[in-house]
Structure formats: structure tokens, C-alpha cells
Motif scaffolding. Structure first.
Motif, short mmCIF file in Angstrom:
data_model
loop_
_atom_site.label_atom_id
_atom_site.label_comp_id
_atom_site.label_asym_id
_atom_site.label_seq_id
_atom_site.Cartn_x
_atom_site.Cartn_y
_atom_site.Cartn_z
N LYS A 51 0.83 -1.21 0.00
CA LYS A 51 0.00 0.00 0.00
C LYS A 51 0.87 1.26 0.00
CE LYS A 51 -3.97 -2.13 0.66
NZ LYS A 51 -4.89 -2.19 -0.43
N ASP A 64 -0.38 7.14 1.50
CA ASP A 64 -1.72 7.72 1.62
C ASP A 64 -2.76 6.65 1.96
OD1 ASP A 64 -0.86 10.30 1.15
OD2 ASP A 64 -1.22 10.18 -1.02
N ASP A 65 -2.64 5.49 1.32
CA ASP A 65 -3.58 4.40 1.62
C ASP A 65 -3.43 3.93 3.07
OD1 ASP A 65 -4.63 4.47 -0.91
OD2 ASP A 65 -3.45 2.77 -1.66
N HIS A 93 -2.36 5.75 5.52
CA HIS A 93 -2.88 6.84 6.34
C HIS A 93 -4.40 6.76 6.45
CE1 HIS A 93 -2.60 10.82 8.18
NE2 HIS A 93 -3.63 11.18 7.44
N LYS A 94 -5.06 6.54 5.32
CA LYS A 94 -6.52 6.42 5.32
C LYS A 94 -6.97 5.20 6.11
CE LYS A 94 -6.95 8.62 0.83
NZ LYS A 94 -7.18 8.38 -0.61
N LEU A 95 -6.28 4.07 5.91
CA LEU A 95 -6.63 2.85 6.62
C LEU A 95 -6.44 3.02 8.12
CD1 LEU A 95 -7.50 -0.09 6.59
CD2 LEU A 95 -5.12 -0.73 6.15
N TRP A 96 -5.40 3.74 8.53
CA TRP A 96 -5.17 4.00 9.95
C TRP A 96 -6.38 4.70 10.57
CZ3 TRP A 96 -1.84 2.72 13.69
CH2 TRP A 96 -1.89 3.45 14.87
N TYR A 97 -6.90 5.72 9.89
CA TYR A 97 -8.03 6.45 10.46
C TYR A 97 -9.34 5.66 10.38
CZ TYR A 97 -5.29 10.39 11.75
OH TYR A 97 -4.38 11.18 12.37
N VAL A 98 -9.49 4.80 9.40
CA VAL A 98 -10.66 3.91 9.38
C VAL A 98 -10.59 2.97 10.58
CG1 VAL A 98 -11.71 1.98 8.13
CG2 VAL A 98 -11.05 4.04 6.89
N LYS A 158 -11.30 4.85 13.83
CA LYS A 158 -12.74 5.06 13.97
C LYS A 158 -13.43 3.78 14.44
CE LYS A 158 -16.19 6.94 10.89
NZ LYS A 158 -16.39 7.57 9.61
#
Length: 134
Positions: free
Chosen positions: A63, A66-67, A69-74, A77
Motif C-alpha cells: 500500500k 496515503d492508503d 494513512h486512510k486505513l489507519w483512520y478507518v 474510527k
């Protein structure tokens, strides 16, 4: 009497009945903002569902930053959502044999730890390259 007690103690965030004028004004509104993100399907304790597995480090290595980073915040949450559910079950005195989300929480924590591991690997490789250039 027990049913009345349960109705008043169990939180169900979908039972609020606004007046018909308010309902028609907000009928198009999707509640995906603010505190509603801490509840699955508008319920504090949704039905138990089967979930997939944690991310593997080999999958995460492919990955982009950026991917990841996005997965971390998903995942963050999701972890907060699971913490809300666990606290609600504790507040209601529900036994862990009856309702638990420990499996989902463990998968989330493993995935987050693996993201950190992969990013640390990348950082170490970058530092090695920079040391060779000097």
C-alpha cells in the motif's frame, strides 16, 4: 414493570420521534456525522456479526503511504466505535458471554500495530539510504 425499566435504561438512538414538521425537514438527512459515527446502524449494541481478519503486514507493504494513512483512520474510527459498544455493554451490565466485541477489537489492534510496523520498516530503509549518500 421490568419491560418499562428496560425501555428506559437501554439506549436506542433511533427511537426519538420528532414532530411531523421536523421529520419532513430532516427526512433527507443521513446521520453519518458527529457522534452518530460511534454507533453502528444507529444502535449502541448492534447484533453480533462475523467480521474478516486483520490485515497482514505483507498486504500493507504493497500500500502507498496515503492508503496506509486512510486505513489507519478507518481503523481508529472502528476502535472508537468498539470502545463505545464495550462501554455501553458494561453500563447495562451485560455479561461478556452474552455480548462481546473482543474479537473485532483484537483484529483492529493487530492491524494498527502492523501499519506502524510497516511504516517503521520504511523509515529505517529511508534512513539507511540517506546514511549511504553521506
Amino acid at each position: 414493570m421490568l419491560q418499562q425499566f428496560l425501555r428506559t435504561t437501554i439506549r436506542n438512538f433511533t427511537t426519538a420521534r420528532p414532530s411531523w414538521q421536523e421529520a419532513s425537514a430532516t427526512a433527507q438527512t443521513v446521520k453519518t456525522h458527529g457522534l452518530y459515527q460511534f454507533f453502528e446502524g444507529g444502535e449502541a449494541l448492534p447484533k453480533q456479526i462475523w467480521t474478516g481478519r486483520a490485515w497482514k503486514a505483507s498486504e500493507l507493504r504493497s500500500k502507498s503511504f496515503d492508503d496506509l494513512h486512510k486505513l489507519w483512520y478507518v481503523l481508529l474510527k472502528e476502535r472508537n466505535l468498539l470502545a463505545t459498544q464495550r462501554e455501553e455493554a458494561r453500563r447495562l451490565g451485560i455479561n461478556k458471554q452474552v455480548w462481546t466485541n473482543a474479537g473485532r477489537l483484537k483484529k483492529c489492534q493487530k492491524s494498527m500495530a502492523r501499519i506502524k510496523f510497516v511504516l517503521n520498516e520504511r523509515q529505517r530503509e529511508y534512513e539507511k539510504l540517506m546514511a549511504k549518500k553521506e
